[in-house]
Write a protein that holds these residues in place. Structure first.
Motif, PDB file in Angstrom:
ATOM      1  N   ARG A  80      15.376  10.437 -13.305  1.00 40.59           N
ATOM      2  CA  ARG A  80      14.972  10.353 -14.712  1.00 40.59           C
ATOM      3  C   ARG A  80      15.762   9.286 -15.464  1.00 40.59           C
ATOM      4  NH1 ARG A  80      10.758  11.643 -17.774  1.00 40.59           N
ATOM      5  NH2 ARG A  80      11.338  12.480 -19.761  1.00 40.59           N
ATOM      6  N   THR A  84      12.863   5.414 -14.181  1.00 42.76           N
ATOM      7  CA  THR A  84      11.610   5.746 -14.843  1.00 42.76           C
ATOM      8  C   THR A  84      10.677   4.545 -14.936  1.00 42.76           C
ATOM      9  OG1 THR A  84      12.792   7.385 -16.144  1.00 42.76           O
ATOM     10  CG2 THR A  84      10.635   6.756 -16.930  1.00 42.76           C
ATOM     11  N   GLU A  85      11.200   3.395 -15.302  1.00 46.69           N
ATOM     12  CA  GLU A  85      10.334   2.225 -15.474  1.00 46.69           C
ATOM     13  C   GLU A  85       9.842   1.689 -14.136  1.00 46.69           C
ATOM     14  OE1 GLU A  85      12.906  -0.192 -17.723  1.00 46.69           O
ATOM     15  OE2 GLU A  85      12.615   0.964 -19.554  1.00 46.69           O
ATOM     16  N   GLY A  88       7.284   4.081 -12.929  1.00 45.28           N
ATOM     17  CA  GLY A  88       6.085   3.882 -13.739  1.00 45.28           C
ATOM     18  C   GLY A  88       5.301   2.660 -13.292  1.00 45.28           C
ATOM     19  N   THR A 117       4.682  -2.012 -21.156  1.00 49.65           N
ATOM     20  CA  THR A 117       5.766  -1.129 -20.721  1.00 49.65           C
ATOM     21  C   THR A 117       5.176  -0.089 -19.785  1.00 49.65           C
ATOM     22  OG1 THR A 117       5.446   0.322 -22.614  1.00 49.65           O
ATOM     23  CG2 THR A 117       7.062  -1.449 -22.855  1.00 49.65           C
ATOM     24  N   TYR A 118       5.982   0.311 -18.840  1.00 56.16           N
ATOM     25  CA  TYR A 118       5.532   1.271 -17.850  1.00 56.16           C
ATOM     26  C   TYR A 118       6.271   2.582 -18.058  1.00 56.16           C
ATOM     27  CZ  TYR A 118       3.711  -2.868 -15.588  1.00 56.16           C
ATOM     28  OH  TYR A 118       3.040  -4.021 -15.333  1.00 56.16           O
ATOM     29  N   HIS A 119       5.508   3.649 -18.110  1.00 56.00           N
ATOM     30  CA  HIS A 119       6.076   4.990 -18.225  1.00 56.00           C
ATOM     31  C   HIS A 119       5.522   5.829 -17.088  1.00 56.00           C
ATOM     32  CE1 HIS A 119       7.742   4.098 -22.139  1.00 56.00           C
ATOM     33  NE2 HIS A 119       6.581   3.589 -22.494  1.00 56.00           N
ATOM     34  N   SER A 120       6.409   6.475 -16.393  1.00 61.78           N
ATOM     35  CA  SER A 120       5.960   7.327 -15.298  1.00 61.78           C
ATOM     36  C   SER A 120       5.704   8.737 -15.810  1.00 61.78           C
ATOM     37  CB  SER A 120       6.997   7.349 -14.187  1.00 61.78           C
ATOM     38  OG  SER A 120       8.195   7.901 -14.657  1.00 61.78           O
ATOM     39  N   SER A 121       4.844   9.455 -15.107  1.00 59.33           N
ATOM     40  CA  SER A 121       4.591  10.844 -15.472  1.00 59.33           C
ATOM     41  C   SER A 121       5.704  11.721 -14.906  1.00 59.33           C
ATOM     42  CB  SER A 121       3.223  11.301 -14.946  1.00 59.33           C
ATOM     43  OG  SER A 121       3.262  11.387 -13.543  1.00 59.33           O
TER      44      SER A 121
END
Length: 163
Positions: A80, A84-85, A88, A117-121
């Motif tokens: 976390r 994360t990026e 993502g 921007t990349y966000h992961s679930s």
């Protein structure tokens, strides 16, 4: 050859097939029970875990599950905070490849002038943390084997009922 040694050898070899039968496809005797001979060398990791579980029972399982919970929590916190990026980005590329493969239209098309921007679930992060957690089994088992015997000895010294 004397007749006495002949009959002795005949008697010893006469019913040897009942103890170690030789199957038609194989040319070596088959053992009926593996429990009769104990291995003489070092025990494998799975054998040591079985012995630990037989000797300490629920205590070994409880300590292992406690260490597993701590290990998974640390793995999840590690994923976390640090990945994360990157996760993502990988998740978006896999989802994009699947959408192109099945000819599905994306819901939103990002505008080209704003940075993406990349966000992961949370589920993807949990899967990656679980993978790290499973890879750390080589650390969890020896730690469990090191903690359980002194812990049980301490509780038995205090006259607590143990199973």
């Amino acid at each position: 050859m004397s007749s006495n040694s002949f009959w002795r050898n005949f008697r010893l070899s006469r019913f040897s097939w009942t103890k170690n039968p030789i199957l038609p496809l194989y040319n070596f005797p088959v053992r009926r029970s593996m429990g009769s001979s104990a291995p003489t060398g070092r025990l494998s990791l799975s054998q040591r875990v079985k012995d630990l579980t037989k000797k300490y029972g629920w205590w070994a399982l409880g300590v292992y599950l406690g260490i597993s919970a701590i290990d998974f929590g640390i793995s999840f916190a590690f994923v976390r905070t640090l990945g994360t990026e990157k996760i993502g980005y990988i998740e978006q590329s896999v989802v994009g490849s699947l959408r192109r493969f099945f000819n599905w239209e994306p819901n939103e098309v990002p505008s080209p002038d704003e940075p993406q921007t990349y966000h992961s679930s949370i589920w993807t992060e949990m899967v990656v943390a679980y993978g790290i957690h499973k890879a750390l089994i080589v650390a969890r088992l020896p730690i469990t084997a090191a903690i359980v015997p002194p812990l049980v000895k301490r509780f038995r010294g205090r006259n607590m009922r143990l199973r």
